[in-house]
Design an enzyme around this catalytic site. Sequence first.
Site, PDB file in Angstrom:
ATOM      1  N   SER A  50       0.866  -1.174   0.000  1.00  0.00           N
ATOM      2  CA  SER A  50       0.000   0.000   0.000  1.00  0.00           C
ATOM      3  C   SER A  50       0.905   1.227   0.000  1.00  0.00           C
ATOM      4  O   SER A  50       2.117   1.117  -0.185  1.00  0.00           O
ATOM      5  CB  SER A  50      -0.955  -0.036   1.173  1.00  0.00           C
ATOM      6  OG  SER A  50      -0.268   0.247   2.342  1.00  0.00           O
ATOM      7  N   GLU A  99      -0.502  10.777 -10.655  1.00  0.00           N
ATOM      8  CA  GLU A  99      -1.696  10.090 -11.172  1.00  0.00           C
ATOM      9  C   GLU A  99      -2.844  10.312 -10.198  1.00  0.00           C
ATOM     10  O   GLU A  99      -2.612  10.545  -9.014  1.00  0.00           O
ATOM     11  CB  GLU A  99      -1.464   8.568 -11.211  1.00  0.00           C
ATOM     12  CG  GLU A  99      -0.453   8.090 -12.194  1.00  0.00           C
ATOM     13  CD  GLU A  99      -0.043   6.658 -11.871  1.00  0.00           C
ATOM     14  OE1 GLU A  99      -0.912   5.827 -11.568  1.00  0.00           O
ATOM     15  OE2 GLU A  99       1.164   6.407 -11.892  1.00  0.00           O
ATOM     16  N   LYS A 157      -5.674   9.159  -7.725  1.00  0.00           N
ATOM     17  CA  LYS A 157      -5.828   7.973  -6.880  1.00  0.00           C
ATOM     18  C   LYS A 157      -7.291   7.546  -6.950  1.00  0.00           C
ATOM     19  O   LYS A 157      -8.159   8.127  -6.307  1.00  0.00           O
ATOM     20  CB  LYS A 157      -5.417   8.293  -5.447  1.00  0.00           C
ATOM     21  CG  LYS A 157      -5.420   7.092  -4.542  1.00  0.00           C
ATOM     22  CD  LYS A 157      -4.738   7.436  -3.226  1.00  0.00           C
ATOM     23  CE  LYS A 157      -4.582   6.246  -2.306  1.00  0.00           C
ATOM     24  NZ  LYS A 157      -5.780   5.466  -2.085  1.00  0.00           N
ATOM     25  N   ASP A 212     -10.648   5.586  -6.403  1.00  0.00           N
ATOM     26  CA  ASP A 212     -11.186   4.949  -5.211  1.00  0.00           C
ATOM     27  C   ASP A 212     -11.923   3.673  -5.601  1.00  0.00           C
ATOM     28  O   ASP A 212     -13.112   3.680  -5.883  1.00  0.00           O
ATOM     29  CB  ASP A 212     -12.126   5.925  -4.495  1.00  0.00           C
ATOM     30  CG  ASP A 212     -12.284   5.553  -3.040  1.00  0.00           C
ATOM     31  OD1 ASP A 212     -11.591   4.618  -2.579  1.00  0.00           O
ATOM     32  OD2 ASP A 212     -13.101   6.191  -2.360  1.00  0.00           O
ATOM     33  N   TYR A 216       0.576  -0.228 -13.367  1.00  0.00           N
ATOM     34  CA  TYR A 216       1.758  -0.950 -12.942  1.00  0.00           C
ATOM     35  C   TYR A 216       1.987  -2.131 -13.877  1.00  0.00           C
ATOM     36  O   TYR A 216       1.062  -2.882 -14.159  1.00  0.00           O
ATOM     37  CB  TYR A 216       1.470  -1.496 -11.546  1.00  0.00           C
ATOM     38  CG  TYR A 216       2.605  -1.456 -10.564  1.00  0.00           C
ATOM     39  CD1 TYR A 216       3.861  -1.014 -10.900  1.00  0.00           C
ATOM     40  CD2 TYR A 216       2.389  -1.888  -9.263  1.00  0.00           C
ATOM     41  CE1 TYR A 216       4.874  -1.002  -9.961  1.00  0.00           C
ATOM     42  CE2 TYR A 216       3.399  -1.870  -8.314  1.00  0.00           C
ATOM     43  CZ  TYR A 216       4.639  -1.423  -8.679  1.00  0.00           C
ATOM     44  OH  TYR A 216       5.629  -1.413  -7.759  1.00  0.00           O
ATOM     45  N   LYS A 229      -3.581  12.524   0.061  1.00  0.00           N
ATOM     46  CA  LYS A 229      -5.011  12.286   0.243  1.00  0.00           C
ATOM     47  C   LYS A 229      -5.748  13.609   0.336  1.00  0.00           C
ATOM     48  O   LYS A 229      -5.355  14.498   1.084  1.00  0.00           O
ATOM     49  CB  LYS A 229      -5.250  11.498   1.548  1.00  0.00           C
ATOM     50  CG  LYS A 229      -4.727  10.088   1.503  1.00  0.00           C
ATOM     51  CD  LYS A 229      -5.693   9.173   0.791  1.00  0.00           C
ATOM     52  CE  LYS A 229      -6.557   8.407   1.703  1.00  0.00           C
ATOM     53  NZ  LYS A 229      -6.366   7.170   2.192  1.00  0.00           N
ATOM     54  N   CYS A 273     -47.238   9.796  15.187  1.00  0.00           N
ATOM     55  CA  CYS A 273     -46.658  10.487  14.036  1.00  0.00           C
ATOM     56  C   CYS A 273     -46.502  11.980  14.341  1.00  0.00           C
ATOM     57  O   CYS A 273     -47.454  12.628  14.783  1.00  0.00           O
ATOM     58  CB  CYS A 273     -47.557  10.282  12.815  1.00  0.00           C
ATOM     59  SG  CYS A 273     -47.050  11.258  11.399  1.00  0.00           S
ATOM     60  N   CYS A 328     -49.231  13.868  11.968  1.00  0.00           N
ATOM     61  CA  CYS A 328     -50.687  13.738  12.093  1.00  0.00           C
ATOM     62  C   CYS A 328     -51.119  13.194  13.450  1.00  0.00           C
ATOM     63  O   CYS A 328     -52.311  13.146  13.749  1.00  0.00           O
ATOM     64  CB  CYS A 328     -51.229  12.830  10.990  1.00  0.00           C
ATOM     65  SG  CYS A 328     -50.785  11.101  11.239  1.00  0.00           S
ATOM     66  N   CYS A 386     -45.961   5.321  10.063  1.00  0.00           N
ATOM     67  CA  CYS A 386     -47.220   5.946  10.438  1.00  0.00           C
ATOM     68  C   CYS A 386     -48.289   5.204   9.642  1.00  0.00           C
ATOM     69  O   CYS A 386     -48.196   5.098   8.419  1.00  0.00           O
ATOM     70  CB  CYS A 386     -47.211   7.422  10.055  1.00  0.00           C
ATOM     71  SG  CYS A 386     -48.856   8.152  10.065  1.00  0.00           S
ATOM     72  N   CYS A 399     -52.481  10.690   6.649  1.00  0.00           N
ATOM     73  CA  CYS A 399     -51.438  11.563   7.202  1.00  0.00           C
ATOM     74  C   CYS A 399     -50.981  12.574   6.149  1.00  0.00           C
ATOM     75  O   CYS A 399     -50.635  12.193   5.024  1.00  0.00           O
ATOM     76  CB  CYS A 399     -50.257  10.712   7.660  1.00  0.00           C
ATOM     77  SG  CYS A 399     -48.842  11.693   8.173  1.00  0.00           S
TER      78      CYS A 399
END
Length: 663
Positions: A82, A113, A115, A117, A224, A311, A403, A406, A421, A426
């Site tokens: 990592s 480059e 990164k 996710d 890579y 980051k 609720c 109402c 509810c 309502c």
Amino acid sequence: MKAKLVDEVEDLRKTLRRHEYLYYVVDRPEISDAEYDGLMNRLRDIETQHPELVTPDSPTRRVGGKPREGFVKVEHSSPMLSLDNALNEDELRAFDARVREALGKEGYRYVAELKLDGLSMAARYRSNVFVQAVTRGDGRVGEDVTENARTIRSVPLRTTSALDHFEVRGETVMLRRAFERLNADREERGLSRFANPRNAAAGSLRVLDPSITASRQLEFYTYYLLVDGERYYPSHWESLEALARMGFKVNAHRRLCQNLEELLEFCREWESKRDDLPFEIDGVVAKVDSVAQQNRLGYTAKAPRWAIAYKYAARQAVTTVENIEVQVGRTGALTPVAHLAPVVVGGVTVSRATLHNEDEIARLGLQIGDSVVIERSGDVIPKVVRVHTQGSYRRRFQIPKHCPVCGGNIVREEGEAASRCINTNCPARLRESILHFASRNVMNIDGLGDVLVDQLVDRGMVMSVADIYDLTVEKLMQLDRMGKKSANNIVRNIETSRQNPLPRVIQALGIRFVGERTALFLADEFGDLDAITGASLDELQKAEEVGPKVAESLYQFFREPRNQELVERLRSAGLQFEYKARRRHGGPLTGLTFVLTGTLTMSREEAKQRIESVGGKVAGSVSRKTDFVVAGEDPGSKLDKAREFGVEVIGEARLLELLARGL
Ligand code: IVH
């Protein structure tokens, strides 16, 4: 004869590979999809008749094979390390200082480059043929995901290089569009959403059934290249260019930086532009370009000393939960929402975050007054990630017994995450029901938005969605800031909505678990609304695409006197209860929406008729809901839209296949 066939097969594969590369990797197609499909069909035909000619790298092999029992563990040729992180510019400067010191007087350059996710993955090739894909796992041993990776279009099954064998590493990601589409679809089917594209990519790659991976539209970006666990080219930049030449997808947003300042500039530039990218990134990776210098810098136990991940400030922030309120949705479901002390997260001020349901609050151990970490990620609505510190005056939140809107009773049924509810009158439910009814994908009544609906409900002018059809220009003009022109427009839009076909009417009723797709199946299967309202539980369950949960929900809905009255009023209002477009019962394309672009060999009208005759729908423009865009010669901007939305693009040949056999 056989030799000639072998030659043809070879030729077809070569041509198909080239066009796949042009289409999926560099996004510059040279032939129409129809031509491509024609070639593919020819190859498929030959392979069906001569199975002995099938090879694992044949372009026809990208169909998810059979599900497996579990994943096999595979050792990496060299550890998948990592990266150390730099959390701010100073840490990046410190990294650069360490590099400079270690390299003495030598000059050096960085490759910057994005990164991405996603999930890192290694793909192995022997004699230029894809043979194996392995997830990162713990970095030393990963999982064999070969069959799944084979379905990813940007993993070339065959490449061009002079190398006998090699390995590429990169990131598997799900594009935002595909992610949103996937979640919308899951929601409609009553399944839970993926929290972000990364989780969705992981959930799509690490599944035992490769056909699931195939349907999920993943992309593999490489960064890579290794031969026998070692770098092959003297510089990283060269290896990226080589990867691109070999037919791999390499992110175009990369830069060879001459110094730290250029690197910082790249980082800043992409931090402000990250929302424009089709995928999510969480930073920039900087790598010393020269492999000789990399080797001198060496490695720590966990990470190379020649690279760093800069980051971006996580789109997280710490703030206080000042209160928790509940919102009442269309089905009566209560959603607890945290009211936060306003805080800026990734450039946006956030003062609310969803808490989903009571179980989630319990899981977080959250109480009012606590300070919490909130996050904005793939989803637009920010969420609470965890409790940061407990407040000194904390108060437990409880779902109200009544609720908040109402005063009706709140019930939580067994096996359900949400409390509801149960008062069908309502006002909160009514408001959401009207908004759903009028929304673009349902009855499409433009102008009937939030502000207007609030007023209509507050003044008692609309007490049921059926009341919408009693609205007049005069009535609407009694509302605040409502001019004659707008009132006229709205009434006209209401008028037009009566023409919506039955599937939309079914969807408009707002029955739980009945979304667009189910509504279409129901309309097609039963042909008119009365057949659905009168159907027994058993009959409903037998319908295609209707499971026990959906059948039960439908059945109960139509047993409620109140809903029966609603149906009658909608009938009197002149809504479409019969499904005229209904074609052959359960046709192979039932429930699928197509958009046509470019010139096909058959006329547009013919294509439309043929699609509809087997249950499909043809729409005029591409949206998230489109299943296929059929592209002919000279396709128009709809093709770009399709790519943007992650909609599958097919050619005429594939369309003909679908017409004959369905999916
Ligand atoms: S290079 C030894 N380049 O970030 C170098 N990684 O935090 C190994 N990642 O595990 C990684 N984009 O999954 C590299 N352009 C990129 C990347 C990238 C995303 C991921 C990768 C890695 C993690 C490290």
